[in-house]
Design an enzyme around this catalytic site. Structure first.
Site, PDB file in Angstrom:
ATOM      1  N   HIS A  77      27.686 -76.649 -25.561  1.00  0.00           N
ATOM      2  CA  HIS A  77      26.420 -76.342 -25.717  1.00  0.00           C
ATOM      3  C   HIS A  77      26.173 -74.915 -26.151  1.00  0.00           C
ATOM      4  CE1 HIS A  77      22.138 -76.034 -25.180  1.00  0.00           C
ATOM      5  NE2 HIS A  77      22.269 -75.480 -24.254  1.00  0.00           N
ATOM      6  N   CYS A 123      19.556 -80.102 -21.803  1.00  0.00           N
ATOM      7  CA  CYS A 123      20.549 -79.632 -22.811  1.00  0.00           C
ATOM      8  C   CYS A 123      21.818 -80.559 -22.518  1.00  0.00           C
ATOM      9  CB  CYS A 123      20.888 -78.075 -22.590  1.00  0.00           C
ATOM     10  SG  CYS A 123      19.481 -77.085 -22.868  1.00  0.00           S
ATOM     11  N   ASN A 144      19.350 -71.897 -29.126  1.00  0.00           N
ATOM     12  CA  ASN A 144      19.469 -72.839 -28.176  1.00  0.00           C
ATOM     13  C   ASN A 144      18.620 -74.098 -28.519  1.00  0.00           C
ATOM     14  OD1 ASN A 144      19.654 -74.740 -26.054  1.00  0.00           O
ATOM     15  ND2 ASN A 144      19.564 -73.202 -24.251  1.00  0.00           N
TER      16      ASN A 144
HETATM   17  N1  COA Z   1      13.662 -58.192 -24.911  1.00  0.00           N
HETATM   18  C1  COA Z   1      14.110 -57.076 -24.449  1.00  0.00           C
HETATM   19  N2  COA Z   1      13.834 -57.015 -22.948  1.00  0.00           N
HETATM   20  C2  COA Z   1      13.944 -58.297 -22.496  1.00  0.00           C
HETATM   21  C3  COA Z   1      13.997 -59.246 -23.122  1.00  0.00           C
HETATM   22  C4  COA Z   1      13.766 -59.340 -24.407  1.00  0.00           C
HETATM   23  N3  COA Z   1      13.670 -60.365 -25.182  1.00  0.00           N
HETATM   24  N4  COA Z   1      13.990 -60.133 -22.082  1.00  0.00           N
HETATM   25  C5  COA Z   1      14.296 -59.530 -20.931  1.00  0.00           C
HETATM   26  N5  COA Z   1      14.418 -58.378 -21.060  1.00  0.00           N
HETATM   27  C6  COA Z   1      14.371 -57.278 -20.134  1.00  0.00           C
HETATM   28  C7  COA Z   1      14.266 -57.982 -18.617  1.00  0.00           C
HETATM   29  O1  COA Z   1      12.872 -57.990 -18.346  1.00  0.00           O
HETATM   30  C8  COA Z   1      14.896 -56.753 -17.910  1.00  0.00           C
HETATM   31  O2  COA Z   1      14.092 -55.720 -17.666  1.00  0.00           O
HETATM   32  P1  COA Z   1      14.188 -54.792 -16.479  1.00  0.00           P
HETATM   33  O3  COA Z   1      15.611 -54.727 -16.099  1.00  0.00           O
HETATM   34  O4  COA Z   1      13.239 -53.836 -16.672  1.00  0.00           O
HETATM   35  O5  COA Z   1      13.457 -55.872 -15.388  1.00  0.00           O
HETATM   36  C9  COA Z   1      16.217 -56.456 -18.773  1.00  0.00           C
HETATM   37  O6  COA Z   1      15.811 -57.008 -20.421  1.00  0.00           O
HETATM   38  C10 COA Z   1      17.426 -56.978 -18.401  1.00  0.00           C
HETATM   39  O7  COA Z   1      17.173 -58.298 -18.129  1.00  0.00           O
HETATM   40  P2  COA Z   1      18.310 -59.365 -17.480  1.00  0.00           P
HETATM   41  O8  COA Z   1      17.727 -60.575 -17.168  1.00  0.00           O
HETATM   42  O9  COA Z   1      19.286 -58.392 -16.835  1.00  0.00           O
HETATM   43  O10 COA Z   1      19.314 -59.532 -18.932  1.00  0.00           O
HETATM   44  P3  COA Z   1      20.501 -60.652 -18.855  1.00  0.00           P
HETATM   45  O11 COA Z   1      21.722 -59.765 -19.385  1.00  0.00           O
HETATM   46  O12 COA Z   1      20.579 -61.574 -17.686  1.00  0.00           O
HETATM   47  O13 COA Z   1      20.073 -61.555 -20.257  1.00  0.00           O
HETATM   48  C11 COA Z   1      19.396 -63.849 -20.746  1.00  0.00           C
HETATM   49  C12 COA Z   1      19.062 -62.404 -20.216  1.00  0.00           C
HETATM   50  C13 COA Z   1      18.205 -64.714 -20.455  1.00  0.00           C
HETATM   51  C14 COA Z   1      19.666 -63.481 -22.182  1.00  0.00           C
HETATM   52  C15 COA Z   1      20.585 -64.332 -19.870  1.00  0.00           C
HETATM   53  O14 COA Z   1      20.493 -64.350 -18.405  1.00  0.00           O
HETATM   54  C16 COA Z   1      21.055 -65.638 -20.455  1.00  0.00           C
HETATM   55  O15 COA Z   1      21.324 -66.053 -21.413  1.00  0.00           O
HETATM   56  N6  COA Z   1      20.794 -66.558 -19.169  1.00  0.00           N
HETATM   57  C17 COA Z   1      21.112 -68.032 -19.573  1.00  0.00           C
HETATM   58  C18 COA Z   1      19.705 -68.673 -20.290  1.00  0.00           C
HETATM   59  C19 COA Z   1      20.305 -69.918 -20.822  1.00  0.00           C
HETATM   60  O16 COA Z   1      21.239 -70.195 -21.562  1.00  0.00           O
HETATM   61  N7  COA Z   1      19.202 -70.878 -20.615  1.00  0.00           N
HETATM   62  C20 COA Z   1      19.495 -72.236 -21.190  1.00  0.00           C
HETATM   63  C21 COA Z   1      20.791 -73.070 -20.566  1.00  0.00           C
HETATM   64  S1  COA Z   1      20.702 -74.568 -21.039  1.00  0.00           S
END
Ligand code: COA
Length: 316
Positions: free
Chosen positions: A243, A114, A273
């Site tokens: 980004h 990215c 993204n």
């Molecule tokens: N729909 C519903 N529930 C979901 C889900 C979805 N699409 N994806 C994950 N969950 C669940 C998880 O399984 C977890 O359940 P659990 O508590 O029973 O295990 C719960 O939601 C919470 O997940 P969590 O990982 O705490 O959520 P978060 O607040 O960290 O958000 C992201 C997840 C991926 C949105 C966030 O971590 C993020 O944006 N990270 C950066 C990712 C990124 O930008 N990557 C590319 C960078 S270049």
């Protein structure tokens, strides 16, 4: 002379994938996606589309050239970021070179996920500052939908396909790329990766929380450090175009930098993204919305798998 961004171009698939569509594919909800990411919809190439990353990249490049008033045969170098190249080799950059007729350019891909565009802008400005090139194309050419596990709700909600490009050209001394700062940490390689087909792990794999934290802390740090090298602070920024991974990441970085909301460009809600295409796509829309004016100080920043991140300061 400065290396100015003389033209921008984009190319987006027509096909829109909404959160409601994703609700029918995996166990998720519009509400969850919106509150955790800010994303409402993304553009996705249909599964049976013959289009490749180079097609999106070439279309964006041709528009950028046309808007810059630069002919393809005047381009000295083509630098392409992209997570899913057309082939292992030749580079997507060489394939785009042929598709747009840039017969006098050299071309290669940048593997910085990215962060590819921000890395490319740094390299392009050096090529122009050194006198080696008059015009350089920096392109993000992304067909991420082909690397997503559409049964994995942790990742499939996040990404979209897009091509976006910028022409960098030799321009007046008081405009263009003032300073870039790039950083990498191979120690964090495992938190965001796309394995090799041969190893059976050819889908994007991510430790979302870890990536989130690193993105917020390191992007804000590199922006502050880049500005400091010019004796500036975030208060000097007129627009911040980072980004577009997640609106919560953008808000957290904006807060750390003390930027008011109106100085932080956000369009992740419409495209998700789009990896290395996201910064030039956001710049393109910022320009279309009249948010880029001559003389403005614009901060570009991105972070991606590697981990790799960086910042470019541009006097518009
Ligand atoms: N729909 C519903 N529930 C979901 C889900 C979805 N699409 N994806 C994950 N969950 C669940 C998880 O399984 C977890 O359940 P659990 O508590 O029973 O295990 C719960 O939601 C919470 O997940 P969590 O990982 O705490 O959520 P978060 O607040 O960290 O958000 C992201 C997840 C991926 C949105 C966030 O971590 C993020 O944006 N990270 C950066 C990712 C990124 O930008 N990557 C590319 C960078 S270049």
């Amino acid at each position: 002379m400065g290396a100015i961004i003389s033209g921008l171009g984009i190319s987006l698939p027509d096909n829109v994938l909404t959160n409601a569509d994703l609700e029918r594919m995996v166990d998720t909800s519009d509400e969850w996606i919106l509150t955790r990411t800010g994303i409402r919809e993304r553009r996705i190439l249909p599964k049976d589309s013959p289009l490749l990353a180079s097609d999106l990249g070439a279309a964006a490049a041709l528009q950028a050239l046309q808007r810059a008033g630069v002919r393809a045969d005047q381009v000295g170098a083509i630098l392409v970021g992209g997570i899913v190249p057309d082939m292992q080799f030749p580079s997507t950059a060489c394939i785009i070179q042929e598709k747009i007729g840039a017969k006098n350019a050299f071309a290669f891909d940048i593997t910085a996920a990215c962060a590819g565009f921000v890395y490319g802008v740094n390299m392009a400005s050096l090529l122009i500052d050194s006198g080696q090139c008059d015009h350089v194309l920096v392109i993000g050419a992304e067909t991420l939908s082909r690397a997503v596990d559409w049964t994995d709700r942790n990742t499939c909600i996040l990404f979209g396909d897009a091509g976006a490009a910028a022409v960098l050209s030799r321009g007046p001394k008081d405009r263009g790329v003032i300073r870039s700062l790039l950083r990498s940490d191979g120690g964090a390689a495992d938190i965001l990766k796309l394995g090799n087909l041969a190893h059976g792990t050819a889908c994007i794999n991510m430790d979302g929380k870890h990536v989130f934290k690193l993105a917020v802390s390191e992007v804000s740090r590199v922006v502050v450090d880049t500005l400091a090298l010019e004796g500036l602070t975030a208060a000097n920024l007129d627009l911040f175009v980072a980004h577009q991974a997640n609106v919560r990441i953008l808000n957290a970085i904006g807060e750390k930098l003390g930027l008011p909301e109106e100085k932080v460009m956000v369009n992740v809600q419409r495209y998700g993204n789009t990896s290395s295409a996201s910064v030039p796509l956001a710049l393109f829309e910022a320009e279309a919305e009249g948010r880029l004016k001559p003389g403005m100080l614009v901060g570009l920043a991105a972070v991606g798998g590697g981990m790799a991140w960086g910042c470019n300061l541009v006097r518009w």
